[in-house]
Write a protein that holds these residues in place. Sequence first.
Motif, PDB file in Angstrom:
ATOM      1  N   ASP A  31       0.852  -1.182   0.000  1.00 47.33           N
ATOM      2  CA  ASP A  31       0.000   0.000   0.000  1.00 47.33           C
ATOM      3  C   ASP A  31       0.894   1.240   0.000  1.00 47.33           C
ATOM      4  N   ASP A  32       0.875   2.007  -1.098  1.00 46.10           N
ATOM      5  CA  ASP A  32       1.731   3.187  -1.194  1.00 46.10           C
ATOM      6  C   ASP A  32       1.441   4.205  -0.092  1.00 46.10           C
ATOM      7  N   LYS A  33       0.212   4.225   0.400  1.00 45.88           N
ATOM      8  CA  LYS A  33      -0.154   5.179   1.439  1.00 45.88           C
ATOM      9  C   LYS A  33       0.231   4.708   2.834  1.00 45.88           C
ATOM     10  N   ASN A  34       0.497   3.414   2.959  1.00 44.07           N
ATOM     11  CA  ASN A  34       0.838   2.834   4.268  1.00 44.07           C
ATOM     12  C   ASN A  34       1.820   1.694   4.044  1.00 44.07           C
ATOM     13  N   PRO A  35       3.116   1.962   4.113  1.00 44.59           N
ATOM     14  CA  PRO A  35       4.143   0.949   3.803  1.00 44.59           C
ATOM     15  C   PRO A  35       4.071  -0.315   4.658  1.00 44.59           C
ATOM     16  N   SER A  36       3.397  -0.244   5.792  1.00 41.49           N
ATOM     17  CA  SER A  36       3.297  -1.435   6.654  1.00 41.49           C
ATOM     18  C   SER A  36       2.063  -2.274   6.331  1.00 41.49           C
ATOM     19  N   ALA A  37       1.341  -1.896   5.273  1.00 42.34           N
ATOM     20  CA  ALA A  37       0.113  -2.611   4.918  1.00 42.34           C
ATOM     21  C   ALA A  37       0.167  -3.079   3.468  1.00 42.34           C
ATOM     22  N   SER A  38      -0.734  -3.991   3.129  1.00 42.25           N
ATOM     23  CA  SER A  38      -0.817  -4.538   1.770  1.00 42.25           C
ATOM     24  C   SER A  38      -2.233  -4.403   1.239  1.00 42.25           C
ATOM     25  N   ILE A  39      -2.315  -4.329  -0.077  1.00 41.20           N
ATOM     26  CA  ILE A  39      -3.598  -4.329  -0.777  1.00 41.20           C
ATOM     27  C   ILE A  39      -3.700  -5.633  -1.569  1.00 41.20           C
ATOM     28  N   VAL A  40      -4.867  -6.271  -1.512  1.00 39.50           N
ATOM     29  CA  VAL A  40      -5.060  -7.585  -2.129  1.00 39.50           C
ATOM     30  C   VAL A  40      -6.152  -7.511  -3.196  1.00 39.50           C
ATOM     31  N   TYR A  41      -5.882  -8.163  -4.326  1.00 36.93           N
ATOM     32  CA  TYR A  41      -6.885  -8.391  -5.361  1.00 36.93           C
ATOM     33  C   TYR A  41      -7.068  -9.902  -5.467  1.00 36.93           C
ATOM     34  N   LEU A  42      -8.287 -10.384  -5.243  1.00 37.37           N
ATOM     35  CA  LEU A  42      -8.580 -11.808  -5.387  1.00 37.37           C
ATOM     36  C   LEU A  42      -9.086 -12.090  -6.789  1.00 37.37           C
TER      37      LEU A  42
END
Length: 320
Positions: A31-42
């Motif tokens: 997540d570019d807005k939160n480096p400690s998080a991820s965005i997932v596409y299923l």
Amino acid sequence: MSDISKKIIELLPDTFVIPAPTNIGAIIKKDDKNPSASIVYLIDSGTTEIDAEYILNVLNDFFEKKDRKWKLEAIINTHGHTDHIGGNDFITKKTGCQVWAPLLECAMMENPYLQATQIWGGIPPHEIQTSYFKATPSKPTRIISEADKITFSDGSEISFLSMPGHCFEMTAVIYTAPDGKKTLYAGDGLFTRGELSKYWIPYMQNPFEFMNSLDKLEKIENIEWCVPSHGDAINTNLTETIEMNRLAILETKGMLLNLISQGRKTSEELLKAVADMNDMKLGFGMFVLVGSTLRSYLAILHDLKYIKVVIEDNKFYWTL
């Protein structure tokens, strides 16, 4: 190997598969807005609420072990059949994610009763109004097509390949990494050797369109991994798998023409003969699915003028 590493398998950086009766793809980006998080596409969501809950549990365990937060951005449905959309409703209610799908698949997703009706050719009996044929309805929030691309800050992208044949607008999902290597989630646009050995006549709405889609798939360069919806992911011998799919179609076409050349036959006579020749034992569901597929072959062969129709004594025959 830990349990979670068996439940979600990394193919290339950012691309994963959750092995299941219907394989679930996962594209995971920082997540570019939160480096400690991820965005997932299923990619797809399974058949039932039970499948959906399993998918979310796998993802929760995966990110918990990495000590990372995550957000499900979207479910990308390859097409509208029940075993690909059945988990949409549960997952969207739990996560608030979007649902992306090809335009021509949306009606079936919003009204899953259409799937059984189409396969049966009329009001379907209760045997094919089960969870396998009739999903919980879900509403797409974004229409996808080959014109669409989702580009990420690292230069990677998600794109789409229209592969009609299995259904109206089966659409594969392609993830291209910054180095150009691709993971392609093929949906039911390709069947593995293992699947074809069990079901030599897989369900197809239009086998000849399916062949054209195989041609399109074969032209995609730099595919490192191809993930069909059923069976093992492919990272070698993709060309051979494509050729085996072609062979299955051509053999069935040839079998039908040969049988009709021996004398006119009804659709059910052809279904029995083809099933017997392929050592298939047809239960209710398979009788309907294979029968629907063979009627598609016959209709196209008729339109191409390979065969003709004769109606005599209120019986419908196929003949040369």
